[in-house]
Design a protein around this motif. Structure first.
Motif, PDB file in Angstrom:
ATOM      1  N   GLU A  86       0.825  -1.204   0.000  1.00  0.00           N
ATOM      2  CA  GLU A  86       0.000   0.000   0.000  1.00  0.00           C
ATOM      3  C   GLU A  86       0.865   1.262   0.000  1.00  0.00           C
ATOM      4  OE1 GLU A  86      -3.766   2.023   2.270  1.00  0.00           O
ATOM      5  OE2 GLU A  86      -3.501  -0.136   2.256  1.00  0.00           O
ATOM      6  N   TYR A  87       1.913   1.273   0.790  1.00  0.00           N
ATOM      7  CA  TYR A  87       2.818   2.429   0.841  1.00  0.00           C
ATOM      8  C   TYR A  87       3.434   2.671  -0.539  1.00  0.00           C
ATOM      9  CZ  TYR A  87       6.485   5.572   2.490  1.00  0.00           C
ATOM     10  OH  TYR A  87       7.307   6.665   2.682  1.00  0.00           O
ATOM     11  N   PHE A  88       3.891   1.604  -1.177  1.00  0.00           N
ATOM     12  CA  PHE A  88       4.520   1.714  -2.498  1.00  0.00           C
ATOM     13  C   PHE A  88       3.548   2.285  -3.522  1.00  0.00           C
ATOM     14  CE2 PHE A  88       6.004   0.110  -6.600  1.00  0.00           C
ATOM     15  CZ  PHE A  88       7.361   0.392  -6.548  1.00  0.00           C
ATOM     16  N   SER A  89       2.300   1.831  -3.485  1.00  0.00           N
ATOM     17  CA  SER A  89       1.337   2.261  -4.503  1.00  0.00           C
ATOM     18  C   SER A  89       0.708   3.623  -4.218  1.00  0.00           C
ATOM     19  CB  SER A  89       0.246   1.212  -4.688  1.00  0.00           C
ATOM     20  OG  SER A  89      -0.537   1.117  -3.527  1.00  0.00           O
ATOM     21  N   THR A  90       0.818   4.115  -2.991  1.00  0.00           N
ATOM     22  CA  THR A  90       0.203   5.404  -2.670  1.00  0.00           C
ATOM     23  C   THR A  90       1.254   6.422  -2.230  1.00  0.00           C
ATOM     24  OG1 THR A  90      -0.294   4.694  -0.406  1.00  0.00           O
ATOM     25  CG2 THR A  90      -2.014   4.379  -2.051  1.00  0.00           C
ATOM     26  N   THR A  91       1.663   6.355  -0.990  1.00  0.00           N
ATOM     27  CA  THR A  91       2.587   7.332  -0.426  1.00  0.00           C
ATOM     28  C   THR A  91       3.937   7.310  -1.109  1.00  0.00           C
ATOM     29  OG1 THR A  91       1.493   6.995   1.667  1.00  0.00           O
ATOM     30  CG2 THR A  91       3.568   8.190   1.731  1.00  0.00           C
ATOM     31  N   GLY A  92       4.452   6.151  -1.423  1.00  0.00           N
ATOM     32  CA  GLY A  92       5.761   6.041  -2.053  1.00  0.00           C
ATOM     33  C   GLY A  92       5.755   6.415  -3.527  1.00  0.00           C
ATOM     34  N   ALA A  93       4.608   6.793  -4.035  1.00  0.00           N
ATOM     35  CA  ALA A  93       4.452   7.197  -5.439  1.00  0.00           C
ATOM     36  C   ALA A  93       5.014   6.147  -6.388  1.00  0.00           C
ATOM     37  CB  ALA A  93       5.099   8.565  -5.678  1.00  0.00           C
ATOM     38  N   SER A  94       4.821   4.888  -6.056  1.00  0.00           N
ATOM     39  CA  SER A  94       5.253   3.752  -6.872  1.00  0.00           C
ATOM     40  C   SER A  94       6.747   3.758  -7.174  1.00  0.00           C
ATOM     41  CB  SER A  94       4.447   3.685  -8.169  1.00  0.00           C
ATOM     42  OG  SER A  94       3.086   3.473  -7.869  1.00  0.00           O
ATOM     43  N   THR A  95       7.537   4.362  -6.297  1.00  0.00           N
ATOM     44  CA  THR A  95       8.985   4.355  -6.492  1.00  0.00           C
ATOM     45  C   THR A  95       9.733   3.941  -5.239  1.00  0.00           C
ATOM     46  OG1 THR A  95       9.191   6.679  -5.840  1.00  0.00           O
ATOM     47  CG2 THR A  95       8.890   6.213  -8.189  1.00  0.00           C
ATOM     48  N   SER A  96       9.054   3.856  -4.098  1.00  0.00           N
ATOM     49  CA  SER A  96       9.793   3.667  -2.862  1.00  0.00           C
ATOM     50  C   SER A  96       8.995   2.886  -1.822  1.00  0.00           C
ATOM     51  CB  SER A  96      10.158   5.041  -2.290  1.00  0.00           C
ATOM     52  OG  SER A  96      11.021   4.921  -1.205  1.00  0.00           O
ATOM     53  N   TYR A  97       9.710   2.081  -1.038  1.00  0.00           N
ATOM     54  CA  TYR A  97       9.134   1.395   0.117  1.00  0.00           C
ATOM     55  C   TYR A  97       9.494   2.173   1.374  1.00  0.00           C
ATOM     56  CZ  TYR A  97       8.134  -2.549  -2.937  1.00  0.00           C
ATOM     57  OH  TYR A  97       7.640  -3.339  -3.924  1.00  0.00           O
ATOM     58  N   GLY A  98       8.825   1.890   2.488  1.00  0.00           N
ATOM     59  CA  GLY A  98       9.021   2.667   3.703  1.00  0.00           C
ATOM     60  C   GLY A  98       9.670   1.902   4.843  1.00  0.00           C
ATOM     61  N   THR A  99      10.117   2.658   5.837  1.00  0.00           N
ATOM     62  CA  THR A  99      10.643   2.093   7.076  1.00  0.00           C
ATOM     63  C   THR A  99       9.479   1.786   8.009  1.00  0.00           C
ATOM     64  OG1 THR A  99      10.814   4.252   8.134  1.00  0.00           O
ATOM     65  CG2 THR A  99      12.745   3.497   6.862  1.00  0.00           C
ATOM     66  N   LEU A 100       9.762   1.126   9.133  1.00  0.00           N
ATOM     67  CA  LEU A 100       8.707   0.871  10.117  1.00  0.00           C
ATOM     68  C   LEU A 100       8.083   2.180  10.582  1.00  0.00           C
ATOM     69  CD1 LEU A 100      10.300  -1.927  12.344  1.00  0.00           C
ATOM     70  CD2 LEU A 100       8.465  -2.190  10.668  1.00  0.00           C
ATOM     71  N   ALA A 101       8.902   3.191  10.814  1.00  0.00           N
ATOM     72  CA  ALA A 101       8.392   4.491  11.272  1.00  0.00           C
ATOM     73  C   ALA A 101       7.499   5.140  10.217  1.00  0.00           C
ATOM     74  CB  ALA A 101       9.553   5.413  11.625  1.00  0.00           C
ATOM     75  N   GLN A 102       7.889   5.063   8.951  1.00  0.00           N
ATOM     76  CA  GLN A 102       7.073   5.648   7.884  1.00  0.00           C
ATOM     77  C   GLN A 102       5.757   4.909   7.720  1.00  0.00           C
ATOM     78  OE1 GLN A 102      10.210   5.271   4.977  1.00  0.00           O
ATOM     79  NE2 GLN A 102      10.424   7.497   4.803  1.00  0.00           N
ATOM     80  N   LEU A 103       5.789   3.574   7.826  1.00  0.00           N
ATOM     81  CA  LEU A 103       4.551   2.796   7.721  1.00  0.00           C
ATOM     82  C   LEU A 103       3.609   3.134   8.869  1.00  0.00           C
ATOM     83  CD1 LEU A 103       6.000  -0.693   6.689  1.00  0.00           C
ATOM     84  CD2 LEU A 103       4.984   1.043   5.193  1.00  0.00           C
ATOM     85  N   ASN A 104       4.164   3.338  10.068  1.00  0.00           N
ATOM     86  CA  ASN A 104       3.356   3.720  11.227  1.00  0.00           C
ATOM     87  C   ASN A 104       2.797   5.129  11.060  1.00  0.00           C
ATOM     88  OD1 ASN A 104       2.239   3.491  13.888  1.00  0.00           O
ATOM     89  ND2 ASN A 104       3.905   4.788  14.585  1.00  0.00           N
ATOM     90  N   ALA A 105       3.621   6.072  10.606  1.00  0.00           N
ATOM     91  CA  ALA A 105       3.180   7.461  10.432  1.00  0.00           C
ATOM     92  C   ALA A 105       2.020   7.557   9.453  1.00  0.00           C
ATOM     93  CB  ALA A 105       4.351   8.327   9.957  1.00  0.00           C
ATOM     94  N   ASP A 106       1.988   6.679   8.467  1.00  0.00           N
ATOM     95  CA  ASP A 106       0.906   6.667   7.485  1.00  0.00           C
ATOM     96  C   ASP A 106      -0.281   5.811   7.933  1.00  0.00           C
ATOM     97  OD1 ASP A 106       2.331   8.362   5.915  1.00  0.00           O
ATOM     98  OD2 ASP A 106       2.883   6.887   4.411  1.00  0.00           O
ATOM     99  N   GLY A 107      -0.223   5.274   9.148  1.00  0.00           N
ATOM    100  CA  GLY A 107      -1.331   4.492   9.685  1.00  0.00           C
ATOM    101  C   GLY A 107      -1.463   3.108   9.072  1.00  0.00           C
ATOM    102  N   LEU A 108      -0.389   2.577   8.490  1.00  0.00           N
ATOM    103  CA  LEU A 108      -0.449   1.276   7.825  1.00  0.00           C
ATOM    104  C   LEU A 108      -0.113   0.115   8.756  1.00  0.00           C
ATOM    105  CD1 LEU A 108       1.210   2.350   4.463  1.00  0.00           C
ATOM    106  CD2 LEU A 108      -1.231   2.008   4.930  1.00  0.00           C
ATOM    107  N   ILE A 109       0.614   0.396   9.851  1.00  0.00           N
ATOM    108  CA  ILE A 109       0.889  -0.605  10.883  1.00  0.00           C
ATOM    109  C   ILE A 109       0.686   0.053  12.245  1.00  0.00           C
ATOM    110  CG2 ILE A 109       2.477  -1.990   9.483  1.00  0.00           C
ATOM    111  CD1 ILE A 109       4.809  -0.678  11.015  1.00  0.00           C
ATOM    112  N   ASP A 110       0.512  -0.763  13.270  1.00  0.00           N
ATOM    113  CA  ASP A 110       0.283  -0.210  14.607  1.00  0.00           C
ATOM    114  C   ASP A 110       1.599   0.191  15.279  1.00  0.00           C
ATOM    115  OD1 ASP A 110       1.442  -2.500  15.855  1.00  0.00           O
ATOM    116  OD2 ASP A 110      -0.499  -3.503  15.901  1.00  0.00           O
ATOM    117  N   SER A 111       1.483   0.945  16.353  1.00  0.00           N
ATOM    118  CA  SER A 111       2.662   1.468  17.040  1.00  0.00           C
ATOM    119  C   SER A 111       3.468   0.370  17.723  1.00  0.00           C
ATOM    120  CB  SER A 111       2.260   2.531  18.058  1.00  0.00           C
ATOM    121  OG  SER A 111       1.394   1.980  19.017  1.00  0.00           O
TER     122      SER A 111
END
Length: 127
Positions: free
Chosen positions: A29-54
């Motif tokens: 989901e991060y790759f297809s939305t927030t990462g603009a289909s160019t980047s994956y995220g760290t645990l902190a970035q996934l949490n900041a975007d509400g994709l995983i829990d704290s």
């Protein structure tokens, strides 16, 4: 008591596998939305975007330590990622797990006896 400890290790491993699935889904989901289909995220970035829990973004959950490493790609973009889950303790009697888990952008979860695998030696596919 040994059966109780064995059951706890099995539950921890099941939770770790479920968390790895959650991380893979969050990365997609991060790759297809927030990462603009160019980047994956760290645990902190996934949490900041509400994709995983704290709890998961904190790195330790149910006796396992999780590490997410986005990497590779042009212009600083993370075109791939490595996710691992290692038991906090691998001791046979009181350990929190007996297997480690690894996954990457292919979204296959691999298990190994002991420490988690890597991109070069992922282990045995369990999913």
């Amino acid at each position: 008591v040994p059966n109780l400890l064995s059951s706890r290790r099995a539950a921890n491993e099941g939770s770790a596998i479920g968390s790895m699935r959650s991380l893979n889904t969050a990365q997609a989901e991060y790759f297809s939305t927030t990462g603009a289909s160019t980047s994956y995220g760290t645990l902190a970035q996934l949490n900041a975007d509400g994709l995983i829990d704290s709890v998961l973004s904190g790195g330790t959950k149910s006796g396992y330590k999780f590490v997410m490493t986005p990497s590779g790609g042009a212009g600083g973009a993370a075109a791939q990622y490595d996710a691992s889950a290692d038991a906090v303790s691998y001791t046979q009697l009181t350990g929190t797990g007996t297997r480690g888990f690894y996954s990457n952008e292919a979204m296959v979860i691999y298990g190994t006896a002991g420490a988690a695998g890597s991109r070069a030696t992922p282990g045995t596919a369990i999913q």
